[in-house]
Design a protein around this motif. Structure first.
Motif, PDB file in Angstrom:
ATOM      1  N   VAL A  28       2.766  -3.447  -9.947  1.00 17.81           N
ATOM      2  CA  VAL A  28       2.363  -2.060  -9.716  1.00 17.81           C
ATOM      3  C   VAL A  28       1.666  -1.927  -8.365  1.00 17.81           C
ATOM      4  CG1 VAL A  28       0.864  -0.200 -10.511  1.00 17.81           C
ATOM      5  CG2 VAL A  28       2.187  -1.535 -12.164  1.00 17.81           C
ATOM      6  N   VAL A  29       0.736  -2.833  -8.071  1.00 15.38           N
ATOM      7  CA  VAL A  29       0.028  -2.803  -6.793  1.00 15.38           C
ATOM      8  C   VAL A  29       1.014  -3.007  -5.648  1.00 15.38           C
ATOM      9  CG1 VAL A  29      -1.744  -3.914  -5.387  1.00 15.38           C
ATOM     10  CG2 VAL A  29      -2.128  -3.566  -7.827  1.00 15.38           C
ATOM     11  N   ALA A  30       1.997  -3.874  -5.846  1.00 10.58           N
ATOM     12  CA  ALA A  30       3.015  -4.100  -4.811  1.00 10.58           C
ATOM     13  C   ALA A  30       3.774  -2.817  -4.515  1.00 10.58           C
ATOM     14  CB  ALA A  30       3.973  -5.204  -5.249  1.00 10.58           C
ATOM     15  N   ARG A  31       4.075  -2.034  -5.538  1.00  5.34           N
ATOM     16  CA  ARG A  31       4.794  -0.769  -5.346  1.00  5.34           C
ATOM     17  C   ARG A  31       3.949   0.202  -4.528  1.00  5.34           C
ATOM     18  NH1 ARG A  31       8.130   2.883  -3.695  1.00  5.34           N
ATOM     19  NH2 ARG A  31       7.849   4.921  -4.689  1.00  5.34           N
ATOM     20  N   VAL A  32       2.652   0.308  -4.815  1.00  3.21           N
ATOM     21  CA  VAL A  32       1.787   1.202  -4.051  1.00  3.21           C
ATOM     22  C   VAL A  32       1.698   0.738  -2.604  1.00  3.21           C
ATOM     23  CG1 VAL A  32      -0.520   2.179  -3.848  1.00  3.21           C
ATOM     24  CG2 VAL A  32       0.482   1.855  -6.107  1.00  3.21           C
ATOM     25  N   ALA A  33       1.616  -0.576  -2.399  1.00  2.00           N
ATOM     26  CA  ALA A  33       1.554  -1.103  -1.033  1.00  2.00           C
ATOM     27  C   ALA A  33       2.815  -0.746  -0.251  1.00  2.00           C
ATOM     28  CB  ALA A  33       1.359  -2.618  -1.068  1.00  2.00           C
ATOM     29  N   GLU A  34       3.962  -0.819  -0.908  1.00  2.00           N
ATOM     30  CA  GLU A  34       5.230  -0.505  -0.245  1.00  2.00           C
ATOM     31  C   GLU A  34       5.311   0.962   0.143  1.00  2.00           C
ATOM     32  OE1 GLU A  34       8.181  -1.605  -3.027  1.00  2.00           O
ATOM     33  OE2 GLU A  34       7.909  -3.774  -2.766  1.00  2.00           O
ATOM     34  N   ALA A  35       4.690   1.824  -0.643  1.00  2.00           N
ATOM     35  CA  ALA A  35       4.824   3.270  -0.429  1.00  2.00           C
ATOM     36  C   ALA A  35       3.463   3.918  -0.232  1.00  2.00           C
ATOM     37  CB  ALA A  35       5.553   3.906  -1.613  1.00  2.00           C
ATOM     38  N   ALA A  36       2.563   3.222   0.471  1.00  2.00           N
ATOM     39  CA  ALA A  36       1.209   3.736   0.653  1.00  2.00           C
ATOM     40  C   ALA A  36       1.204   5.068   1.394  1.00  2.00           C
ATOM     41  CB  ALA A  36       0.354   2.715   1.394  1.00  2.00           C
ATOM     42  N   HIS A  37       2.160   5.248   2.326  1.00  2.00           N
ATOM     43  CA  HIS A  37       2.205   6.510   3.070  1.00  2.00           C
ATOM     44  C   HIS A  37       2.552   7.666   2.141  1.00  2.00           C
ATOM     45  CE1 HIS A  37       6.346   5.080   2.961  1.00  2.00           C
ATOM     46  NE2 HIS A  37       6.762   6.301   3.221  1.00  2.00           N
ATOM     47  N   ILE A  38       3.327   7.391   1.077  1.00  4.64           N
ATOM     48  CA  ILE A  38       3.625   8.426   0.074  1.00  4.64           C
ATOM     49  C   ILE A  38       2.386   8.668  -0.784  1.00  4.64           C
ATOM     50  CG2 ILE A  38       5.013   8.997  -1.951  1.00  4.64           C
ATOM     51  CD1 ILE A  38       7.272   7.357  -0.744  1.00  4.64           C
ATOM     52  N   ALA A  39       1.752   7.583  -1.200  1.00  4.45           N
ATOM     53  CA  ALA A  39       0.589   7.699  -2.087  1.00  4.45           C
ATOM     54  C   ALA A  39      -0.509   8.537  -1.465  1.00  4.45           C
ATOM     55  CB  ALA A  39       0.060   6.307  -2.438  1.00  4.45           C
ATOM     56  N   MET A  40      -0.684   8.401  -0.147  1.00  2.00           N
ATOM     57  CA  MET A  40      -1.768   9.120   0.525  1.00  2.00           C
ATOM     58  C   MET A  40      -1.263  10.314   1.324  1.00  2.00           C
ATOM     59  SD  MET A  40      -4.442   6.114   1.606  1.00  2.00           S
ATOM     60  CE  MET A  40      -3.270   4.984   2.342  1.00  2.00           C
ATOM     61  N   MET A  45      -5.900  12.288 -16.658  1.00  2.00           N
ATOM     62  CA  MET A  45      -5.118  11.063 -16.672  1.00  2.00           C
ATOM     63  C   MET A  45      -3.648  11.424 -16.759  1.00  2.00           C
ATOM     64  SD  MET A  45      -7.475   8.833 -19.329  1.00  2.00           S
ATOM     65  CE  MET A  45      -6.338   7.440 -19.382  1.00  2.00           C
ATOM     66  N   MET A  46      -2.818  10.639 -16.112  1.00  6.51           N
ATOM     67  CA  MET A  46      -1.389  10.848 -16.214  1.00  6.51           C
ATOM     68  C   MET A  46      -0.695   9.500 -16.343  1.00  6.51           C
ATOM     69  SD  MET A  46      -0.147  11.751 -12.298  1.00  6.51           S
ATOM     70  CE  MET A  46       1.567  11.704 -12.816  1.00  6.51           C
ATOM     71  N   SER A  47       0.328   9.454 -17.194  1.00  9.98           N
ATOM     72  CA  SER A  47       1.138   8.251 -17.342  1.00  9.98           C
ATOM     73  C   SER A  47       2.339   8.350 -16.415  1.00  9.98           C
ATOM     74  CB  SER A  47       1.604   8.101 -18.796  1.00  9.98           C
ATOM     75  OG  SER A  47       0.490   7.937 -19.652  1.00  9.98           O
ATOM     76  N   THR A  48       2.682   7.249 -15.782  1.00  6.69           N
ATOM     77  CA  THR A  48       3.769   7.270 -14.817  1.00  6.69           C
ATOM     78  C   THR A  48       4.388   5.884 -14.703  1.00  6.69           C
ATOM     79  OG1 THR A  48       4.353   7.738 -12.506  1.00  6.69           O
ATOM     80  CG2 THR A  48       2.188   6.783 -12.912  1.00  6.69           C
ATOM     81  N   ARG A  49       5.627   5.843 -14.249  1.00 11.15           N
ATOM     82  CA  ARG A  49       6.280   4.579 -13.945  1.00 11.15           C
ATOM     83  C   ARG A  49       6.193   4.267 -12.453  1.00 11.15           C
ATOM     84  NH1 ARG A  49       9.398   2.423 -17.947  1.00 11.15           N
ATOM     85  NH2 ARG A  49       9.767   3.728 -19.791  1.00 11.15           N
ATOM     86  N   ASP A  50       5.800   5.259 -11.650  1.00 11.45           N
ATOM     87  CA  ASP A  50       5.718   5.101 -10.203  1.00 11.45           C
ATOM     88  C   ASP A  50       4.276   5.351  -9.773  1.00 11.45           C
ATOM     89  OD1 ASP A  50       5.806   5.279  -7.434  1.00 11.45           O
ATOM     90  OD2 ASP A  50       7.777   6.234  -7.405  1.00 11.45           O
ATOM     91  N   ALA A  51       3.515   4.280  -9.555  1.00  6.98           N
ATOM     92  CA  ALA A  51       2.101   4.414  -9.260  1.00  6.98           C
ATOM     93  C   ALA A  51       1.860   5.135  -7.935  1.00  6.98           C
ATOM     94  CB  ALA A  51       1.440   3.036  -9.231  1.00  6.98           C
ATOM     95  N   ALA A  52       2.722   4.901  -6.942  1.00 10.33           N
ATOM     96  CA  ALA A  52       2.536   5.555  -5.646  1.00 10.33           C
ATOM     97  C   ALA A  52       2.656   7.072  -5.782  1.00 10.33           C
ATOM     98  CB  ALA A  52       3.566   5.030  -4.637  1.00 10.33           C
ATOM     99  N   GLU A  53       3.653   7.523  -6.514  1.00 10.35           N
ATOM    100  CA  GLU A  53       3.817   8.958  -6.731  1.00 10.35           C
ATOM    101  C   GLU A  53       2.675   9.493  -7.590  1.00 10.35           C
ATOM    102  OE1 GLU A  53       5.083  12.794  -6.641  1.00 10.35           O
ATOM    103  OE2 GLU A  53       5.750  11.119  -5.394  1.00 10.35           O
TER     104      GLU A  53
END
Length: 303
Positions: free
Chosen positions: A92-104, A238-246
């Motif tokens: 999950v952390v790897a996914r956020v790292a890959e798409a950090a520009h989307i997350a923020m 709280m929200m459940s998601t499969r895409d942590a970055a989104e």
């Protein structure tokens, strides 16, 4: 703009001394302490963004208060991104790292973000910065490289993030009208409880927003040790998601859409625990059927 008078120590974040004239709002004396309550209003179709000051009612310890200042959208954000780096959250952390520009992607000039991570311990990875590229690199270079462990003391980690807000405030020694939130990326499978973290959150005036990543069938612990109660009592979500970055991007967007309501601090004793209730007026509720208001449920009076 917030000003502290003389050499007085700063009060907790939710108490502000205002000295300026706001457009279409009252003029405040410099010695008036105000309680701030951030509120999110949503219907099944999304956030409600057209409310006014007279759309809300606030009660403090059951007594209705006059809203003397109202803000929506224009306040800058201070957000702590708090990552669960226990064994189950590695991908999950790897996914956020890959798409950090989307997350923020919801952050704007003037906003600030800090990066923290936890497993057995909680660490500050990157202090507050307005350089979002620096924050993105911190996720990739430092959060992702942390050694993983089996434990997830989520409640203690959230308390640590709240204390980081308090530490920043003490060093600053200035009042702030910045909107504060702790966005927790986790599977919510906590391994210990820390009830005292709620007081830290209330003193920091920080909203807890949970990005809950499903990791398959959930274990049913004897005692729930996640962040649900913290989210409810701070007016978060709280929200459940499969895409942590989104999920992080969506939570920051929701934070941006919140309303800030201010009222004069009622007479009370030092350190007294106070309850807060926020609701829509009858007219506003009729205009937005099914609307849900999320706001903090209490605070502690200054010592």
């Amino acid at each position: 703009m917030v000003k502290w008078v003389g050499n007085r120590a700063p009060m907790p974040f939710y108490l502000l001394l205002l000295t300026l004239l706001f457009q279409d709002q009252a003029t405040f004396r410099s010695d008036v302490a105000l309680v701030r309550v951030d509120a999110e209003v949503r219907t099944g179709s999304g956030p409600v963004g057209d409310l006014r000051r007279d759309s809300f009612r606030i009660k403090d310890d059951g007594i209705e208060q006059s809203i003397v200042y109202f803000a929506h959208d224009e306040q800058p954000l201070d957000a702590i991104l708090l990552f669960d780096t226990s064994n189950s959250m590695r991908r999950v952390v790897a996914r956020v790292a890959e798409a950090a520009h989307i997350a923020m992607g919801e952050l704007r000039p003037g906003d600030r973000v800090a990066i923290m991570a936890f497993d057995r311990t909680t660490d500050l990875i990157q202090d507050f910065t307005g350089d979002f590229a620096v924050a993105e690199r911190a996720i990739s270079a430092k959060v992702l490289q942390r050694k993983t462990h089996c434990c997830s003391p989520i409640q203690a980690a959230v308390g640590g993030a709240a204390r980081q807000f308090l530490k920043q405030h003490a060093l600053n020694r200035q009042g702030s009208n910045r909107r504060r939130a702790i966005v927790v990326v986790t599977d919510d499978q906590g391994t210990s409880v820390r009830p005292s973290a709620l007081r830290d959150l209330q003193e920091a005036d920080a909203v807890v927003l949970g990005v809950i990543v499903s990791r398959g069938p959930r274990l049913l612990p004897f005692r729930y040790k996640g962040i649900r109660d913290f989210a409810i009592k701070t007016g978060g979500n709280m929200m459940s998601t499969r895409d942590a970055a989104e999920g992080v991007r969506e939570m920051l967007n929701r934070l941006r859409m919140r309303y800030s309501l201010y009222y004069a601090l009622p007479p009370c004793g030092p350190g007294e625990k106070r309850t807060v209730q926020v609701e829509l007026t009858g007219e506003a509720a009729a205009q937005h059927p099914g609307a849900i208001v999320r706001a903090r449920t209490g605070y502690f009076a200054p010592l």
